[in-house]
Every structure is written in C-alpha cells, then in structure tokens.
Design an enzyme around this catalytic site. Structure first.
Site, mmCIF file in Angstrom:
data_model
loop_
_atom_site.group_PDB
_atom_site.id
_atom_site.type_symbol
_atom_site.label_atom_id
_atom_site.label_comp_id
_atom_site.label_asym_id
_atom_site.label_seq_id
_atom_site.Cartn_x
_atom_site.Cartn_y
_atom_site.Cartn_z
ATOM 1 N N HIS A 129 0.761 -1.137 -0.079
ATOM 2 C CA HIS A 129 0.104 0.016 0.003
ATOM 3 C C HIS A 129 0.993 1.309 0.026
ATOM 4 O O HIS A 129 0.319 2.322 0.412
ATOM 5 C CB HIS A 129 -0.903 -0.033 1.251
ATOM 6 C CG HIS A 129 -2.010 -1.071 1.136
ATOM 7 N ND1 HIS A 129 -2.786 -1.458 2.287
ATOM 8 C CD2 HIS A 129 -2.440 -1.832 0.045
ATOM 9 C CE1 HIS A 129 -3.426 -2.479 1.837
ATOM 10 N NE2 HIS A 129 -3.327 -2.544 0.330
ATOM 11 N N CYS A 140 4.833 8.389 -14.449
ATOM 12 C CA CYS A 140 5.906 7.401 -14.869
ATOM 13 C C CYS A 140 6.119 6.407 -13.671
ATOM 14 O O CYS A 140 6.903 5.560 -13.683
ATOM 15 C CB CYS A 140 7.204 8.168 -15.172
ATOM 16 S SG CYS A 140 7.705 9.119 -13.555
ATOM 17 N N CYS A 161 8.762 13.728 -15.992
ATOM 18 C CA CYS A 161 7.796 13.627 -16.946
ATOM 19 C C CYS A 161 6.758 14.396 -17.012
ATOM 20 O O CYS A 161 5.866 14.369 -17.927
ATOM 21 C CB CYS A 161 7.343 12.027 -17.097
ATOM 22 S SG CYS A 161 5.967 11.757 -15.867
ATOM 23 N N THR A 199 -3.063 -8.502 11.050
ATOM 24 C CA THR A 199 -4.042 -8.017 9.775
ATOM 25 C C THR A 199 -5.327 -8.680 9.961
ATOM 26 O O THR A 199 -5.773 -9.506 10.570
ATOM 27 C CB THR A 199 -3.484 -8.126 8.479
ATOM 28 O OG1 THR A 199 -4.426 -7.708 7.436
ATOM 29 C CG2 THR A 199 -3.128 -9.743 8.124
ATOM 30 N N SER A 200 -6.408 -7.583 9.667
ATOM 31 C CA SER A 200 -8.012 -8.040 9.866
ATOM 32 C C SER A 200 -8.194 -8.954 8.534
ATOM 33 O O SER A 200 -9.352 -9.607 8.514
ATOM 34 C CB SER A 200 -8.798 -6.904 9.953
ATOM 35 O OG SER A 200 -8.860 -6.026 8.785
HETATM 36 N N1 APR Z 1 -0.610 -7.218 17.539
HETATM 37 C C1 APR Z 1 -1.321 -7.828 16.720
HETATM 38 N N2 APR Z 1 -2.326 -7.520 16.071
HETATM 39 C C2 APR Z 1 -3.183 -6.495 16.610
HETATM 40 C C3 APR Z 1 -2.557 -5.768 17.685
HETATM 41 C C4 APR Z 1 -1.512 -6.141 18.208
HETATM 42 N N3 APR Z 1 -0.989 -5.583 19.173
HETATM 43 N N4 APR Z 1 -3.737 -4.841 18.037
HETATM 44 C C5 APR Z 1 -4.627 -5.099 16.948
HETATM 45 N N5 APR Z 1 -4.218 -6.040 16.341
HETATM 46 C C6 APR Z 1 -5.183 -6.652 15.243
HETATM 47 C C7 APR Z 1 -6.658 -6.401 15.049
HETATM 48 O O1 APR Z 1 -7.308 -7.364 15.779
HETATM 49 C C8 APR Z 1 -6.932 -6.442 13.730
HETATM 50 O O2 APR Z 1 -7.188 -7.818 13.237
HETATM 51 O O3 APR Z 1 -4.570 -6.002 13.879
HETATM 52 C C9 APR Z 1 -5.777 -5.895 12.957
HETATM 53 C C10 APR Z 1 -5.832 -4.704 12.311
HETATM 54 O O4 APR Z 1 -6.985 -4.417 11.462
HETATM 55 P P1 APR Z 1 -7.008 -3.251 10.517
HETATM 56 O O5 APR Z 1 -7.263 -2.025 11.393
HETATM 57 O O6 APR Z 1 -8.113 -3.401 9.455
HETATM 58 O O7 APR Z 1 -5.729 -3.187 9.553
HETATM 59 P P2 APR Z 1 -5.212 -3.799 8.584
HETATM 60 O O8 APR Z 1 -5.652 -5.318 8.467
HETATM 61 O O9 APR Z 1 -3.817 -3.716 8.150
HETATM 62 O O10 APR Z 1 -6.057 -3.092 7.154
HETATM 63 C C11 APR Z 1 -5.621 -3.498 5.856
HETATM 64 O O11 APR Z 1 -6.862 -1.547 5.084
HETATM 65 O O12 APR Z 1 -7.813 0.677 5.105
HETATM 66 C C12 APR Z 1 -6.839 -0.316 4.459
HETATM 67 O O13 APR Z 1 -4.958 0.585 3.872
HETATM 68 C C13 APR Z 1 -5.542 0.215 4.956
HETATM 69 O O14 APR Z 1 -3.489 -1.184 5.048
HETATM 70 C C14 APR Z 1 -4.744 -0.975 5.388
HETATM 71 C C15 APR Z 1 -5.730 -2.382 5.176
#
Ligand code: APR
Length: 261
Positions: A129, A140, A161, A199-200
């Site tokens: 991202h 470019c 460019c 990550t969610s």
């Molecule tokens: N350690 C590990 N995981 C954690 C912690 C922690 N201390 N605190 C929170 N989390 C988890 C949450 O439970 C959740 O599952 O991190 C995750 C964060 O989820 P999001 O806020 O949705 O972030 P992400 O998955 O990176 O989102 C993906 O969405 O909006 C776009 O560009 C944005 O890159 C981002 C993308």
C-alpha cells in the site's frame, strides 16, 4: 506456548516462509489501526472507494485539503501523521526483521505505510500500500522521499515526465502499482508458509494472499489478539499482541536452530 511451538515448528521446517503484516503490528508503536476499537475508520469512517477518482478529477483540490488536514487535528490524516511521526519500531517489528536475518522469513509483504519495518531492519520488503514518506508520479511511477521535494505549486508535477505527483500511499479505488503487485504475487506463489501478523484480512488483494497460498499447500500462521476473517484459513493461531508473540516466536526458532547444530 503450544501455539508458539507449533508455529515455530512450521517456520523452522519451511523452505520459503513469508510474512504478511498489517496495522496491528504497529499498534504497539502507538499507531492506530483502521478497524476495531479506536480504529481510524471506526472513528472517522472508511474513505470511499472513489477516493482515487476524486483525486484524479481534482488533484489540486486534493492536495490543498491534504496539506490542510496534515496540520489540523480531528481527521484521520492528522491522527496518522502525528502517530507515525512519533513512532519507533516495536519488538514485533524487530522480531520480524530477526526472522529475516535468521533466514527463516524470506520476505515481508506489509500493508502498512509507516516505514517501521525498514527502520527495524527488514530488507526484502514489499510495501503493497506504499509508504507515506514517499511521493509517486501517477504517469511514470517514479518515487522519491517526500522530504527531498519542495511542494510549492499544487498539484506537484514530476520533474522527470511532468506527470501529476501524489502521495505514494495507495488510495481506496487506486490500483496497486503493477510491479509491486507482481512481486507480491510471486512471493505468494513461492511460499510454503505464510505468517500473518496484525491484519484483519479486510482489504484485497492482500487478504487473498493467505487463501491463495493455502490452496497451494502452504502452512498459514496467524498472530492476532482476536479472531479475524483469515482465522479459518490458519493452520496455527497464536492469540496475542505481536509485540509479545513475535519475540517469543523468534526465540523458539532460535533455540531450535541452536539445538539442531
Ligand atoms: N498485535 C497484533 N495484532 C493486533 C494488535 C497487536 N498489538 N492490535 C490489533 N491487532 C489486530 C486487530 O485485531 C486487527 O485484526 O490488527 C488488525 C488490524 O486490522 P485493520 O485495522 O483492518 O488493519 P489492516 O488489516 O492492516 O488493514 C488493511 O486496510 O484501510 C486499509 O490501507 C489500509 O493497509 C490497511 C488495510
């Protein structure tokens, strides 16, 4: 500890493990996540999938709002800038970098734009991202650190460019730069283990990577305090904050490596 040992077994036995990280990994560096409690999108609403189209239709207006938002509290741009400008890598980032140094993790695909993986020492890093401290030409594709560029006329134009320059961060509705996406896909196709950290699984194409890898027989490990959309795809789930789990995981692998000498 059993789940950490199970995860360590998978990673120690892997030939080509990669990591996929999200905002949760940077949470313990003081950077808000996007979803869940205290998430930026939870607080302010998720940007529209038409964000990139709006930028393309009025880049000057976009930049005027952006520069104003960066200095005005009470919006997600300000909150993220303030947090990232004051953040340092946490033990979770450092452990991911150590796993790369140990030769266990071959590459990191991060959805984070905060640059903390690089500062922690990760080298084979794919910022799917983008990186908020860079600018990118939409014609470019050339990227440069924002600190090296004096933004005077709006919208800024590429000295190479003449194309319009935007933040390197990928906007909602913006295609992932093709070279980056191809590199990520190659890693997903090659891996025999994928470590999901913080990550969610809410945003594609990154959210598809674990599913594609699993279909190919890769082992999936999830590190997260709570279940996510990706949990059903995980062979091992280590429930906990990355800043605690990841150092324990690196330690478990390090002790295996020492025993096997
Ligand atoms: N350690 C590990 N995981 C954690 C912690 C922690 N201390 N605190 C929170 N989390 C988890 C949450 O439970 C959740 O599952 O991190 C995750 C964060 O989820 P999001 O806020 O949705 O972030 P992400 O998955 O990176 O989102 C993906 O969405 O909006 C776009 O560009 C944005 O890159 C981002 C993308």
């Amino acid at each position: 500890m059993d789940s950490i040992n199970a995860a360590a077994d998978i990673l120690a036995a892997s030939e080509y493990a990669i990591a996929l990280t999200g905002a949760g990994l940077s949470a313990e560096s003081g950077i808000p996540t996007f979803r869940g409690q205290d998430g930026l999108w939870t607080k302010y609403g998720q940007p529209s999938n038409l964000s990139y189209r709006a930028f393309s239709q009025d880049p000057q207006g976009w930049w005027e709002r952006r520069l104003s938002d960066e200095d005005t509290p009470g919006n997600p741009t300000y909150d993220l800038k303030d947090a990232v400008d004051n953040a340092v890598p946490n033990p979770g980032h450092l452990a991911v970098a150590e796993l790369e140094t140990m030769g266990v993790v071959k590459s990191v695909i991060t959805q984070n734009v905060d640059g903390l993986h690089s500062r922690a020492g990760s080298r084979n890093l794919l910022e799917i991202h983008g990186n908020r401290s860079y600018l990118r030409c939409i014609s470019c594709g050339s990227r440069k650190p924002r600190a090296t560029y004096i933004i005077s006329d709006l919208p800024p134009v590429c000295p190479r460019c003449g194309g319009i320059i935007k933040m390197d961060t990928v906007m909602f509705g913006e295609p992932i730069p093709s070279a980056t996406l191809e590199a990520c896909s190659a890693e997903v196709q090659r891996c025999d283990a994928m470590l999901l950290v913080g990550t969610s699984g809410a945003v594609s194409p990154a959210a598809q990577f674990p599913l594609l890898a699993r279909e190919r027989g890769a082992r999936i490990i999830e590190v997260n305090p709570v279940p996510t959309q990706l949990t059903p795809a995980a062979h091992v789930v280590v429930s906990g904050p990355a800043g605690e789990v990841m150092p324990s995981l690196a330690h478990a692998i390090r002790t295996r490596a020492i025993r096997s000498r």
